[in-house]
Design a protein around this motif. Structure first.
Motif, mmCIF file in Angstrom:
data_model
loop_
_atom_site.group_PDB
_atom_site.id
_atom_site.type_symbol
_atom_site.label_atom_id
_atom_site.label_comp_id
_atom_site.label_asym_id
_atom_site.label_seq_id
_atom_site.Cartn_x
_atom_site.Cartn_y
_atom_site.Cartn_z
ATOM 1 N N LEU A 18 0.672 -1.128 -0.047
ATOM 2 C CA LEU A 18 0.217 -0.063 0.066
ATOM 3 C C LEU A 18 0.933 1.356 0.100
ATOM 4 N N LEU A 19 1.838 1.355 0.661
ATOM 5 C CA LEU A 19 2.714 2.426 0.845
ATOM 6 C C LEU A 19 3.407 2.830 -0.679
ATOM 7 N N ASN A 20 3.725 1.970 -1.271
ATOM 8 C CA ASN A 20 4.315 2.043 -2.588
ATOM 9 C C ASN A 20 3.253 2.466 -3.504
ATOM 10 N N ILE A 21 2.129 2.214 -3.464
ATOM 11 C CA ILE A 21 0.862 2.541 -4.167
ATOM 12 C C ILE A 21 0.507 4.007 -4.014
ATOM 13 N N GLY B 286 -29.240 -25.106 -6.740
ATOM 14 C CA GLY B 286 -28.589 -26.118 -5.941
ATOM 15 C C GLY B 286 -27.008 -26.569 -6.489
ATOM 16 N N HIS B 287 -26.812 -26.049 -7.673
ATOM 17 C CA HIS B 287 -25.655 -26.451 -8.173
ATOM 18 C C HIS B 287 -24.499 -25.813 -8.003
ATOM 19 N N ARG B 288 -24.441 -24.538 -7.236
ATOM 20 C CA ARG B 288 -23.444 -23.687 -7.008
ATOM 21 C C ARG B 288 -23.205 -23.092 -5.642
ATOM 22 N N LEU B 289 -22.019 -22.856 -5.249
ATOM 23 C CA LEU B 289 -21.824 -22.321 -3.951
ATOM 24 C C LEU B 289 -21.463 -21.168 -3.977
ATOM 25 N N TYR B 290 -21.493 -19.951 -3.103
ATOM 26 C CA TYR B 290 -21.053 -18.811 -2.725
ATOM 27 C C TYR B 290 -20.303 -18.781 -1.602
ATOM 28 N N VAL B 291 -19.061 -18.568 -1.571
ATOM 29 C CA VAL B 291 -18.208 -18.352 -0.091
ATOM 30 C C VAL B 291 -17.807 -17.069 -0.065
ATOM 31 N N THR B 292 -18.368 -16.596 1.048
ATOM 32 C CA THR B 292 -18.113 -15.055 1.650
ATOM 33 C C THR B 292 -16.964 -15.110 2.317
ATOM 34 N N ILE B 293 -15.965 -14.396 2.053
ATOM 35 C CA ILE B 293 -14.621 -14.453 2.824
ATOM 36 C C ILE B 293 -14.379 -12.958 3.554
ATOM 37 N N PRO B 294 -14.803 -12.765 4.586
ATOM 38 C CA PRO B 294 -14.753 -11.622 5.134
ATOM 39 C C PRO B 294 -13.357 -11.324 5.798
ATOM 40 N N LEU B 295 -12.606 -10.074 5.367
ATOM 41 C CA LEU B 295 -11.177 -9.901 5.914
ATOM 42 C C LEU B 295 -11.176 -8.545 6.494
ATOM 43 N N GLY B 296 -10.260 -8.320 7.608
ATOM 44 C CA GLY B 296 -10.151 -7.165 8.256
ATOM 45 C C GLY B 296 -8.737 -6.933 8.424
ATOM 46 N N LEU B 297 -8.075 -5.806 8.480
ATOM 47 C CA LEU B 297 -6.959 -5.232 8.673
ATOM 48 C C LEU B 297 -7.185 -3.711 9.219
ATOM 49 N N ASN B 298 -6.001 -3.421 9.933
ATOM 50 C CA ASN B 298 -5.709 -2.019 10.236
ATOM 51 C C ASN B 298 -4.670 -1.172 9.612
ATOM 52 N N LEU B 299 -4.670 -0.142 9.512
ATOM 53 C CA LEU B 299 -3.522 0.727 8.835
ATOM 54 C C LEU B 299 -3.190 1.575 9.747
ATOM 55 N N GLU B 300 -1.766 1.652 10.149
ATOM 56 C CA GLU B 300 -1.235 2.621 10.673
ATOM 57 C C GLU B 300 -0.593 3.633 9.944
ATOM 58 N N LEU B 301 -1.003 4.953 10.267
ATOM 59 C CA LEU B 301 -0.288 6.084 9.569
ATOM 60 C C LEU B 301 0.613 7.045 10.339
ATOM 61 N N LYS B 302 1.696 7.343 9.600
ATOM 62 C CA LYS B 302 2.747 8.371 10.423
ATOM 63 C C LYS B 302 2.522 9.517 9.671
ATOM 64 N N ILE C 135 3.157 11.335 3.580
ATOM 65 C CA ILE C 135 3.180 10.139 4.559
ATOM 66 C C ILE C 135 4.552 9.421 4.887
ATOM 67 N N ILE C 136 4.801 9.359 6.109
ATOM 68 C CA ILE C 136 6.110 9.242 6.518
ATOM 69 C C ILE C 136 6.170 7.647 6.624
ATOM 70 N N ASP C 137 5.340 6.929 7.188
ATOM 71 C CA ASP C 137 5.107 5.631 7.080
ATOM 72 C C ASP C 137 3.760 5.107 7.248
ATOM 73 N N LEU C 138 3.634 3.819 6.734
ATOM 74 C CA LEU C 138 2.254 3.436 6.665
ATOM 75 C C LEU C 138 2.509 1.765 6.863
ATOM 76 N N ARG C 139 2.062 1.340 7.931
ATOM 77 C CA ARG C 139 1.962 -0.256 8.227
ATOM 78 C C ARG C 139 0.477 -0.706 8.544
ATOM 79 N N ILE C 140 0.503 -2.161 7.920
ATOM 80 C CA ILE C 140 -0.397 -2.773 8.158
ATOM 81 C C ILE C 140 -0.368 -3.794 9.162
ATOM 82 N N THR C 141 -1.494 -3.695 10.247
ATOM 83 C CA THR C 141 -1.310 -4.538 11.233
ATOM 84 C C THR C 141 -2.550 -5.254 11.548
ATOM 85 N N ASN C 142 -2.743 -6.204 12.357
ATOM 86 C CA ASN C 142 -3.760 -6.913 12.643
ATOM 87 C C ASN C 142 -4.687 -7.464 11.581
#
Length: 272
Positions: free
Chosen positions: A90-93, A143-159, A122-129
């Motif tokens: 993310l920082l490079n982006i 009945g012939h298909r399944l849909y899997v929901t993948i819930p994701l979470g993360l924190n961004l620390e900005l300096k 932006i001095i620094d950006l870290r992904i935590t948790n």
């Protein structure tokens, strides 16, 4: 004389019975002559009682839904999902000129970040948790298909130079993976991933820790706008190949059970 009279009475009774059986007077209800077992006339086609048959499937797992979500969860975690999230570039982006993305994504990032000069500060950006939350499973109506929901979470620390303390943003995003059966050229059936994408509107970003002074609020608003446009595609590109790999390594008996259920269109996912 008595014998002749008895014979006449007997013949009369016999004639009456013969006339009834031959189509004369109808027999009283319940006094018909039963046919021998197995010699009854078949019902005309389509006039019998409908027969609904549920295929008798030989399954190894008593709870295919729970077994599948558990196996996918364990597979994603052991496959390094949390490390993938923690190392998103993310920082490079976000820093203009520092991105390594090419093509359409690189052009989009250049356009988005060029109008926000404060991103250079932006001095620094870290992904935590990084987190994998509880998976969801939905079955298609046929009945012939399944849909899997993948819930994701993360924190961004900005300096930032204008803020003495760290600012922490919390992000939540859902990835939806379609699971279906596919037959190869040899006739063997496999479980495969169909569409795999982020759920539109599922990205939520909010300030988790810290107080942003007024001059920095514009930066946060701009940063949030960029993340909303870029992060879902970025996460999707990292997570979906991992989901495909996890599906390929599932226990063979579980794969067999899921294939059988999907091929026959048996609804086995309990809606909560």
């Amino acid at each position: 004389m008595f014998q002749i009279g008895g014979l006449i009475v007997f013949c009369g009774l016999l004639a009456q019975t013969t006339a009834q059986l031959g189509g004369g007077l109808p027999l009283p209800l319940g006094q018909g002559v039963p046919l021998p077992l197995g010699q009854g006339q078949p019902l005309p086609l389509g006039q019998g009682l409908p027969l609904y048959v549920t295929p008798a499937l030989s399954l190894k797992h008593e709870d295919p839904q729970g077994s599948l979500t558990g196996a996918l969860t364990n597979g994603l975690l052991s496959g390094g999902l949390l490390g993938v999230l923690e190392n998103l570039p993310l920082l490079n982006i976000l820093k203009p000129g520092g991105g390594t993305s090419g093509g359409l994504l690189g052009g989009l990032l250049g356009t988005l970040t060029s109008g926000i000069p404060l991103l250079n500060n932006i001095i620094d950006l870290r992904i935590t948790n990084p987190q994998l939350l509880e998976l969801g499973l939905v079955q298609s109506t046929d009945g012939h298909r399944l849909y899997v929901t993948i819930p994701l979470g993360l924190n961004l620390e900005l300096k930032l130079p204008l803020v003495t303390s760290l600012l922490e943003l919390s992000l939540r995003l859902n990835i939806i993976a379609e699971v279906l059966t596919e037959r190869d050229y040899q006739g063997r059936v496999h479980l495969v991933i169909g569409d795999c994408t982020h759920s539109p509107g599922s990205l939520h970003i909010y300030l988790f820790k810290g107080i942003a002074p007024q001059p920095v609020q514009g930066l946060l608003d701009g940063l949030t706008d960029i993340l909303n446009k870029v992060l879902p595609e970025l996460v999707q590109g990292k997570v979906c190949p991992l989901v495909n790999e996890v599906l390929r390594l599932l226990d063979i008996t579980l794969v067999h059970d899921i294939i059988e259920l999907l091929l026959h269109g048996v609804q086995f996912v309990i809606k909560v």
